[in-house]
Structure formats: C-alpha cells, structure tokens
Design a protein around this motif. Structure first.
Motif, short mmCIF file in Angstrom:
data_model
loop_
_atom_site.label_atom_id
_atom_site.label_comp_id
_atom_site.label_asym_id
_atom_site.label_seq_id
_atom_site.Cartn_x
_atom_site.Cartn_y
_atom_site.Cartn_z
N UNK A 86 0.84 -1.28 0.02
CA UNK A 86 -0.05 -0.10 -0.10
C UNK A 86 0.71 1.22 -0.10
N UNK A 104 -5.66 -9.26 -3.48
CA UNK A 104 -7.23 -9.11 -3.32
C UNK A 104 -7.30 -7.73 -2.53
N UNK A 105 -6.38 -7.68 -1.36
CA UNK A 105 -6.30 -6.63 -0.43
C UNK A 105 -6.13 -5.24 -1.08
N UNK A 152 -14.26 -11.47 1.02
CA UNK A 152 -13.01 -10.90 1.11
C UNK A 152 -12.91 -9.39 0.46
N UNK A 212 -13.73 -7.57 4.00
CA UNK A 212 -12.77 -7.70 4.91
C UNK A 212 -11.46 -7.27 4.63
N UNK A 213 -10.73 -7.34 3.31
CA UNK A 213 -9.53 -7.04 3.09
C UNK A 213 -9.48 -5.64 2.84
N UNK A 214 -10.28 -4.86 2.15
CA UNK A 214 -10.04 -3.69 1.70
C UNK A 214 -11.30 -2.81 1.82
N UNK A 223 -4.90 -4.13 7.42
CA UNK A 223 -5.36 -5.66 7.15
C UNK A 223 -4.48 -6.47 8.07
N UNK A 261 -8.23 -13.32 7.21
CA UNK A 261 -7.69 -11.92 7.49
C UNK A 261 -8.77 -10.80 7.34
N UNK A 316 -9.97 -6.26 8.19
CA UNK A 316 -9.64 -5.19 8.85
C UNK A 316 -9.57 -4.86 10.30
#
Lengths: 388, 349, 131
Positions: free
Chosen positions: B61, B97-98, C10, C13-15, C108, C122, C124
């Motif tokens: 990030x 994905x994040x 996902x 939760x992830x972003x 995260x 995983x 936030x």
C-alpha cells in the motif's frame, strides 16, 4: 388486550446443576408450577408447551426441544415447540402463548424457559452468547456480547460524564436483593469498594458488573379467562405485550445508546394495558451489566436519557425506590439463564404481585413491567402484568 | 550482467516494520545468563496478528501510494519470502485481493531464503523490460523464526519492502543493470515440514555470504565500469550488524556509504526484506543523481546485485507514504515471555 | 471448516469495500442487500478510505474460541470518515494510549487462525494513525 392469565409460576434455583439434565430441570419447574394450581389440573388440559431456550444446540447439543421436553414430561402427542430470540426467548414464548390462548387455540399453555449451560466450559458459553450478535461483522472479528455492552458503557460515560464507579449501585442493588432469593446463584452482598477493585473483564466492565450463566428452568402457565375462572388459586393478568426489533449489528444504529426496540416494545405493552409509567410498581429488565439496565430504564422512558446512574445512586432502583428492579437479584445475582431469563422475570413478578416476594417485596405491588432483550437489544419484548 | 530491452525503474517503494522489538540482551538473559555477545541491539517482532501476508499488504500500500498508479494497473504481484503463511496456497492472491488488483493479474510466491524478494525484483525487471507488463509489484517480506536458544533467534526478525517496477521514464530510480550469482552451498536450510531452519555456523560466512556477495558486487561494478566511490550508497544483505560491514570494507565501501541502509542493528535480519528495506531507507534520504548499489544474499546460496540511479521524482514521491524512519522510531519492547506467546512457541495443548 | 463464509467477505474484509447509494451518495459499510422497498441495484460498490476516529473502545480479557491467543485485545467502534460506524479490533496499541475521538486508520491483519488444517482469516483492524 383481551383477558389472558398466568395461573401458575415456578422456577428452579439457578446453579451449576451438574447432576441434572435439561429435562430434569424442565420437569422440576413444570411440577412446581402445576402445584400452585387448585383444583389440580389433569395433564391433558395442557394445550401446548412453548419452550424458551437460546443455547440448546450450542451448549446441550440438542435441538427440536418442543418434542424433546414434551416427551420427557410424558406428554408426547401434545403441541410443543421451541421459541428462540436469544436472551428474549422467554418473553417471546410468553407473548406467543398468550396470543395462542387469546385466539382460542388453547386454554392452557405451559411456557417453559429452560437452559442448561454447564455441560460446556466457559469458552463455549461465551461463544454461545456470541450467537446473538452479528456473525459476519461482529462475532467473527472478535466481538463478544459482553464487549458490545462495554463499548456502550464507555460511550455512555463519555457522553454523560460518568465514571465506572457511578454504575456500582446497580450490582449492589441486585446482590442486596438476591441474597434473600433462595433460587439465586449468588446470595451475598457486594460493596462499592469491592466493585471498584474488581478485575476488568471487558473494560470498563469489571467482574462485579458481569452476570454469570447458570442452569435453570422456569415455568409460567398461561390460561384463558374461562379456565382461569375455574380455578380457585390466585392469578395474574397479562395486561399488555409488545415486541419490537432493532438492527442485529450494534454499529448499524444511528444512536447506539438508544435501545429502540426496548423503547417501542415498552410503549406498546403499556398502551395495550392502559397504564402509564407512574402506575408501575416493580420492574424486571435484561440486566447482565449495569449499562444494560441503565439503557433499558432510559429507553423505556422510566428515567431521562443520561440520568439512570444518578437515579440509581439516589435509591431509585431499590425495593423502596420509584422503579424497583432486580428484586430477585437480576441477572447479576440470580444468575443469567439465557433463553429462560424472560420466564424467571415473570416468576418473580408474579410473586411480587401476589405478595410472596419475601424480604424484597415491593409494598402493595399491583402493576409489574417485564422486559427482556435478545442480543444488545436487537429483539425486545415487554409485558405488563396486573394483580387481580 | 542483465539489462532489459526497455529501461526499467522503481516508480514506487514502500517499507513496513512491525511495532514491536525484543532486545538481544533479553534473549541472552534467557539462554546465556546474559553472558553472550549480541550480534545486534534489538530485532523487530511481528504482532500476534501479523504475518508475511499482512506486512506485505502494508508495504505494498505504501509503494502504491508513492507510485501514483491505481492498483488495477498492476500486471503482476510477486512475493518473495521464506515464511509464507501457507506452504501451499499463494500469499500473492491475498495481497492482490487486499490491494484490489484481482482478477486480471499474474501472482506467485518466490522462495530463495533471504533473496526471494530480490528474485521477484529481477523477474519484474524482465516483465516490464520485455513489455509483457507495464507495472509489476515485487515484494520481499518475512516473519522469520529462529529455534529458541539458537544464534538465529537473536536476529531472525520481521519486515517487508515492496517495489513497483515500471518504465524508466516514469520512475524515481532507474535500475541500470543486475547480476545474479548462485552456487549450491547449503549454509542454511529448512527441510520441508520442519518449523525452524538450521545453519552451518561459521560455514555461513566465507564460502556462503561473503563469497556470493563479493562475487555479484564485483562483477556488476566491473561490467558497469564503476568503482565503489562512484556510489552514493551501498546496501548489502544484513543478517547481523557485522557481516555487511565486513563485506563493505573488503569491497571498498566506506561506513558512510553503508550507514543509511544499515538497519540490522536496530531491527535484526528481516530476511527477504533485509537488503530491500535498506534500499527503501536509502531512497528516503537520496537526492536526484545519487546512485545506490544493492546486493541481496540468499542461503543455498546466491546474491543479486543491482545498480540504481535516483532522479528528481524521488523528491515529490517519498512523502506520499511513511518513511522508514517512522517505522524505526515506532517501537515498543516486549519481554521474552510475550515474544514466546506471540510467536507460537508456547505449547497450548 | 468454514471456507465459503470467509471467502465471500474478502472484498469487505481485506479492503473495506462497502456501498454507495447511487442517488443520495450515502455510504455504508459493510455491503448488504438493498432493502425490500429499494431498487436492488441502487447500492453500488464503494471502497472506503479506512480513516476514522474512535467512537468507543474496550479491552477484552475474556474472549471466545478463536481469539484466545490474542487475549487481551482491544475492540472499538470506529466512526469512519464517510459516516458509518464499524466494530473492529484495534491493534498496535495499548489501552492507556486510547481515547474517544482519537484518529485511527485501517490495516489488514490476521483476524483468526481457524486451526492447523483450517484457513487463515484476514480482515480490517484499526490502529492509531502512524504519524
């Protein structure tokens, strides 16, 4: 609300009943409730059993509790079902039973709150209680039911300028009353000093501000007017019943410190019964923590928002106060019986209205208010009971 | 010497170091009654909710924030680590994905002990340099473990460094060239299904670390016709404080050239992130026109050496994400008991 | 073993992917179905900034299954800059550092280890802003 009555009420002690099963406890409560009825009723007069239970699957490994407990009582063939709304299950079962009786479906329904928690250890109990909050966005990220109340308490302190110590009158009152209740889990007094020193569970909630789960069963027998008039034993009238819901997830509420469902259900129940706040002599709330009792008192408009701790400090919640609560010890001293709590509340209020509440008797109690919550007030059921 | 057809550079970089530290003398207190010399002052310790995936996400990030591109413009995401949380199942897909780069992206995990991250960097150069990709995210990240009481326990730490490779005309630092030098040298390894690596003690020195790193650096400088004094900064893989300083001296680099990128005395050996986080720290202070030599080292064994030239874009981009110093200064020391609890060394039954 | 349940979330939760109302611009988190009375397509995906401030917080000394290794750990309600409240764990902080109104940022992290033969979950969390 059309006339419908409670004609019998009984509860087992709240305890670690290691030697008794869910069915054992249920039978003791049923037997005790029927013993109060004169002339004695034949078992075939029971139209239905409504089981109130929150943790059967998680802590007993048993679902289908209507059939399971009816057959344990030797009443196979009877109408039997289980009602579930987490901690509000007991109140909801009473409401459903009363509606069925009013409809004329049955003349008599046994509302059986039963919970068996000690077959599992503490981590499973905490997990079972988490089932009442939002699974994906609360329980899965590590929130527990207790932590949700803790979040509300900290915010409440911030908004209204209280210290944690200001909440001490709630558990002190609960224990002061509970020590006279033979069925209570904890029969001892606590002091403000002890409260201040108690270890943190979910700050600012400490150990003396958190209820403990216990095993127990409680029964109220709900009868039609016709049946009630056949009986010579005393009865109590169910004057009003209100059910309301709020978001399952606490964070979705615009004003988390206002328990909307509690507010709505209380208003509905009082309106149905034609009573106002000043008429009510004795109250039962879902009070596993002080903050829960405080928010429920405020949501139900017994005190102004932000005023509950001051009201409690002024003696307002004691037996001689304007709004006596937890006269049998509340969740804190009587013990937290999960889905059976709502029925325990009714058993206590029936005693109060019939003058049988012993040392914690509110003088000349005629009108009682019962409210139970599921989750952090996502389901709320309020009832008004009237002495006959 | 390897150089891409199309010039390639770093268009973004980002580092991550966990908040927690354990002092080397705290570890020595447990195992040698405090009587041993410590190879470093302290090492970083990942928090109980951190692993290679999570620290990669934060470093990535930060790199994205500096790059100015959108996550979905990435064509590949490659993570080099010896501590991927899954043995089988990519870390890269979780990180992708994040970041929001899925699904049209190449993703894979790399393994080459401490130079897994630089392998990902070299591969990214190839992808961008060949025009198969515009932007590649290459990450070196580790939450390394040492056997309790072993010498490695004093240094095996956690950190991540992420780089976005892109066309040189968009970059803040161009990669002039790279070399890779590898030999089969089993100085340090972890067999499949074993929790802790083993090492060959002094064998990890001369035939392993020093030989590979000196070979790659000398070759790169020779081919580019450079001398040590031509570089503003030099960053050598840093398994402890001593090795990179000794190797730098032998190669002709001064302590001043080494200092900005020498993080191991404060945070230990971040394995795949060790040389690369040093590069991030140097980029944090570099001026346009500065040149940086970087050499990774991976046991098993090999070394990748790179030559970077920094340009004026560094000035506007470096402050778009936290500097390495922010993470270095953010530190909370834990004792050995907490360390053992967090690192999964307690038998929970 | 819960796989699909966590996989499905996902993006949330992830972003922190939530939703924006196409007409009013209201932002909400997490995504949920449109209400019975709404056009099912009226809420579009929207990624939140992950910035906000502490609305309330607690530190749990008693936790449930899946979180024992982490205990004690802080939990907060966070008022996100875009408006919604969210419940999340705080990380990289101690109770004494926390206060209502404090600015926090999303990271995260590993939420839960579902066991040696289970998936890692995983999602936030929030920490006091870095600098």
């Amino acid at each position: 609300m059309k006339p419908v009555y409670i004609v019998g009420a009984h509860a087992t002690s709240v305890a670690e009943h290691y030697e008794f099963s869910l069915a054992d406890l249920a039978l003791e409560a049923l037997r005790g409730a029927f013993k109060m009825v004169t002339p004695a009723l034949e078992p075939e007069r029971i139209g239905a059993i409504y089981v109130a239970n929150a943790f059967g699957e998680a802590l007993v490994g048993q679902a289908n509790l209507g059939a399971a407990l009816a057959s344990a009582a030797g009443l196979s063939g009877i109408d039997a079902l289980r009602v579930e709304a987490a901690g509000a299950s007991g109140g909801l079962a009473l409401r459903q039973a009363a509606m069925a009786v009013i409809c004329g479906t049955y003349d008599l329904v046994a509302v059986l709150g039963a919970e068996k928690v000690t077959d599992k250890l503490e981590d499973r109990m905490e997990a079972a209680q988490m089932l009442s909050i939002d699974s994906d966005t609360e329980a899965d990220i590590g929130a527990t039911l207790t932590s949700q109340w803790a979040l509300l308490m900290r915010r409440y302190m911030h908004e209204y300028g209280y210290e944690a110590a200001d909440f001490a009158p709630f558990p002190i009152n609960a224990h002061s009353n509970g020590k006279h209740n033979r069925e209570a889990l904890y029969r001892f007094s606590i002091t403000a000093e002890k409260y201040l020193k108690a270890p943190q569970i979910a700050s600012p909630l400490n150990m003396l501000d958190c209820s403990s789960l216990g095993d127990g069963a409680a029964v109220v027998l709900v009868a039609s007017e016709r049946l009630a008039r056949e009986l010579t034993s005393p009865r109590v009238r169910i004057g009003g019943s209100g059910l309301s819901t709020d978001t399952a997830a606490l964070y979705q509420r615009r004003d988390p410190l206002l328990l909307n469902a509690a507010r709505q259900s209380a208003a509905t129940a009082m309106q149905q019964a034609g009573v106002v706040h000043a008429d009510i002599d004795v109250l039962e709330f879902t009070d596993p923590h002080s903050i829960a009792a405080a928010l429920a008192l405020e949501a139900s408009r017994f005190v102004d928002r932000g005023a509950a701790p001051r009201h409690a400090a002024d003696g307002g919640i004691t037996v001689s106060g304007a709004t006596p609560i937890a006269t049998a010890g509340g969740y804190k001293a009587r013990g937290d019986v999960g889905g059976a709590n709502g029925v325990y509340q009714l058993v206590e209020l029936v005693r109060q209205l019939q003058g049988n509440a012993g040392a914690a008797q509110v003088p000349n109690a005629r009108v009682a208010f019962a409210q139970c919550l599921g989750g952090v007030g996502s389901t709320a059921i309020s009832h008004i009971l009237l002495a006959e | 010497m390897m150089q891409p057809d199309r010039p390639v550079g770093l268009i973004g970089y980002g580092v991550y170091i966990p908040r927690y530290r354990i002092a080397a003398n705290e570890i020595a207190r447990i195992w040698t009654d405090g009587q041993s010399g410590a190879p470093i002052e302290a090492k970083s310790v990942p928090g109980p909710d951190e692993d290679t995936v999570t620290i990669s996400i934060e470093a990535a990030r930060n790199a994205l924030a500096r790059s100015g591109i959108r996550a979905e413009q990435l064509n590949a995401i490659w993570i080099g680590s010896e501590s991927h949380p899954y043995s089988v199942k990519p870390s890269g897909t979780i990180v992708a994905e994040a970041l929001g780069t899925t699904p049209w992206i190449s993703a894979a995990d790399w393994e080459f002990a401490c130079k897994a991250g630089s392998e990902a960097l070299t591969a990214g150069m190839g992808m961008v340099g060949s025009r198969m990709a515009e932007y590649v995210l290459s990450i070196g990240a580790d939450t390394a473990q040492g056997r309790p009481g072993d010498a490695l326990e004093y240094t095996a730490s956690a950190g991540a460094a992420a780089f976005i490779l892109g066309p040189a005309d968009e970059c803040l630092a161009q990669i002039e060239a790279t070399v890779s030098y590898v030999t089969d040298t089993p100085d340090f390894f972890r067999r499949a299904d074993r929790p802790y690596p083993v090492h060959g003690n002094r064998f990890t020195g001369e035939p392993a670390y020093f030989h590979q790193i000196q070979s790659s650096v000398k070759r790169l400088m020779h081919e580019l016709d450079r001398q040590p004094q031509d570089y503003t900064y030099a960053i050598l893989h840093q398994p402890n404080a001593k090795f990179p300083q000794a190797a730098a001296k032998r190669l002709g680099f001064t302590p001043e050239q080494l200092a900005p990128g020498l993080l191991s005395p404060k945070i230990g050996n971040t394995y795949s992130a060790a040389a690369l986080s040093g590069l991030c720290a140097a980029l944090d202070v570099a001026q346009p026109g500065d040149s940086i030599l970087v050499a990774s080292y991976g046991s098993g064994a090999g070394s990748d050496a790179y030559s970077f030239v920094v340009n004026e874009k560094i000035l506007e981009r470096r402050h778009l994400a936290p500097l390495t110093s922010v993470y270095l200064e953010r530190k909370t020391f834990v004792d050995y008991a907490v360390y053992v609890k967090w690192r999964g060394k307690l038998v929970m039954g | 073993m819960d796989i699909a349940k966590h996989w499905r979330q996902r993006a949330t939760r992830y972003r922190m992917q939530g939703q924006r109302h196409r007409e009013t611009g209201e932002i909400r988190f997490p995504a949920r179905p449109s209400a019975l009375c709404e056009d099912p397509a009226v809420w579009e995906p929207y990624i939140l900034s992950g910035r906000g401030e502490i609305y309330s917080f607690t530190v749990l000394r008693q936790s449930a299954d899946g979180f024992v290794d982490l205990t004690p750990y802080p939990l907060a309600m966070v008022r996100l800059n875009e408006g919604p409240l969210v419940v999340a764990q705080l990380t990289d902080c101690e109770e004494a550092e926390l206060s209502i109104g404090q600015p926090v940022e999303m990271v995260t992290r590993r939420l839960k280890d579902t066991g040696e033969d289970g998936v890692l979950v995983y999602g936030y969390k929030f920490r006091p802003v870095l600098s």
